[in-house]
Design an enzyme around this catalytic site. Structure first.
Site, short mmCIF file in Angstrom:
data_model
loop_
_atom_site.label_atom_id
_atom_site.label_comp_id
_atom_site.label_asym_id
_atom_site.label_seq_id
_atom_site.Cartn_x
_atom_site.Cartn_y
_atom_site.Cartn_z
N ASP A 287 53.23 110.15 100.22
CA ASP A 287 52.55 109.77 101.45
C ASP A 287 51.25 110.54 101.64
O ASP A 287 50.95 111.47 100.90
CB ASP A 287 53.46 110.02 102.66
CG ASP A 287 54.70 109.14 102.65
OD1 ASP A 287 54.63 108.03 102.09
OD2 ASP A 287 55.72 109.56 103.21
N TYR B 274 61.60 118.13 95.22
CA TYR B 274 60.54 118.42 96.18
C TYR B 274 60.65 119.87 96.64
O TYR B 274 61.74 120.44 96.69
CB TYR B 274 60.66 117.51 97.41
CG TYR B 274 60.18 116.10 97.20
CD1 TYR B 274 58.85 115.76 97.41
CD2 TYR B 274 61.06 115.10 96.80
CE1 TYR B 274 58.40 114.46 97.23
CE2 TYR B 274 60.63 113.79 96.62
CZ TYR B 274 59.30 113.48 96.83
OH TYR B 274 58.87 112.20 96.65
#
Length: 264
Positions: free
Chosen positions: A51, A109
């Protein structure tokens, strides 16, 4: 010929990976570059679509070409043309049936937070600032509760369009750093905003607004209204893509559940 490209980028000045009608994206940069080389449009296929504002330490994409250019020349040509906030780390050939998305069996992540009395402008965009004291041990115990296979409906954006929201997490932990903490999470795949929602929830745990025992109940409720916050994008890094099932097994043991994207 199918080519696999490993890249890294700083996400501050991108609207995300995926191409947009108006705005700068990672996909746009590479497809513009490849069009100049091929004299026609060439589409790239990423392992993950980050994103706006999210960084990537390791990201992959593949594309098809009929040009006979050595791999080292591909890497040189790309890095010579690309802006300073993207770098190509490696370029290799792969089988024609390889697919960056469907052959991805896991992702890791890392979310970076720094804690201080005042905001540091030199950390801005790279880490998230939290001035309040946090109970990191309690946060870590809560983070461990997410390991395993769960329905994460209550921990993702309501805009998530995929039908199944079941994902498997192999790792979920809080690691103390010199100036704050990192949240490290590895899983079979992630829903839209899932990592940022998990981080926001764990911060609430650290502030004493949620208990470790709340995690199973919140997972079972499948209600995003019970976990209303989303952490900023700036502290989030796509750290590792697992394209090799054996590498995932080596890191997390032979007993883990392996998912392939076609089954999600």
């Amino acid at each position: 010929m199918r080519i696999l490209v490993e890249i890294a980028y700083q996400g501050n000045n991108f609207l995300g990976f995926q191409i947009q009608q108006n705005g700068r994206t990672v996909q746009q940069q590479f497809e513009k570059l490849l069009q100049r080389i091929h004299k026609r449009h060439v589409r790239i296929h990423p392992s993950s679509r980050t994103d706006r504002g999210v960084h990537a330490i390791q990201q992959y994409f593949h594309f098809d070409t009929d040009l006979n250019i050595p791999m080292s020349q591909w890497q040189y040509a790309m890095n010579r043309t690309l802006p300073d906030d993207i770098y190509v780390n490696n370029v290799v050939t792969v089988d024609d049936d390889f697919h960056c998305r469907y052959d991805c069996v896991g992702k890791r992540y890392r979310y970076k937070v720094y804690q201080a009395q005042q905001r540091d402008p030199f950390q801005s965009g790279l880490k998230t600032f939290i001035p309040e004291p946090l109970d990191l041990d309690k946060m870590n115990r809560a983070a461990q509760q997410f390991i395993g296979t769960h329905d994460f409906t209550g921990f993702c954006s309501q805009k998530t369009e995929v039908e199944s929201k079941v994902r498997t997490l192999y790792q979920s932990e809080i690691v103390k750093t010199d100036d704050g903490f990192d949240y490290i999470v590895t899983g079979s795949g992630f829903l839209y905003n899932m990592v940022r929602v998990l981080v926001a929830f764990l911060i609430e745990v650290g502030k004493g607004r949620h208990e470790v025992s709340d995690v199973p109940k919140l997972l079972e409720s499948k209600n995003r209204k019970n976990v209303p916050f989303t952490a900023p994008a700036e502290g989030l890094y796509l750290e590792k893509i697992y394209l090799d099932e054996n590498e995932l097994l080596k890191d997390f043991g032979n007993d883990i559940k392996i998912h392939r994207k076609k089954s999600l």
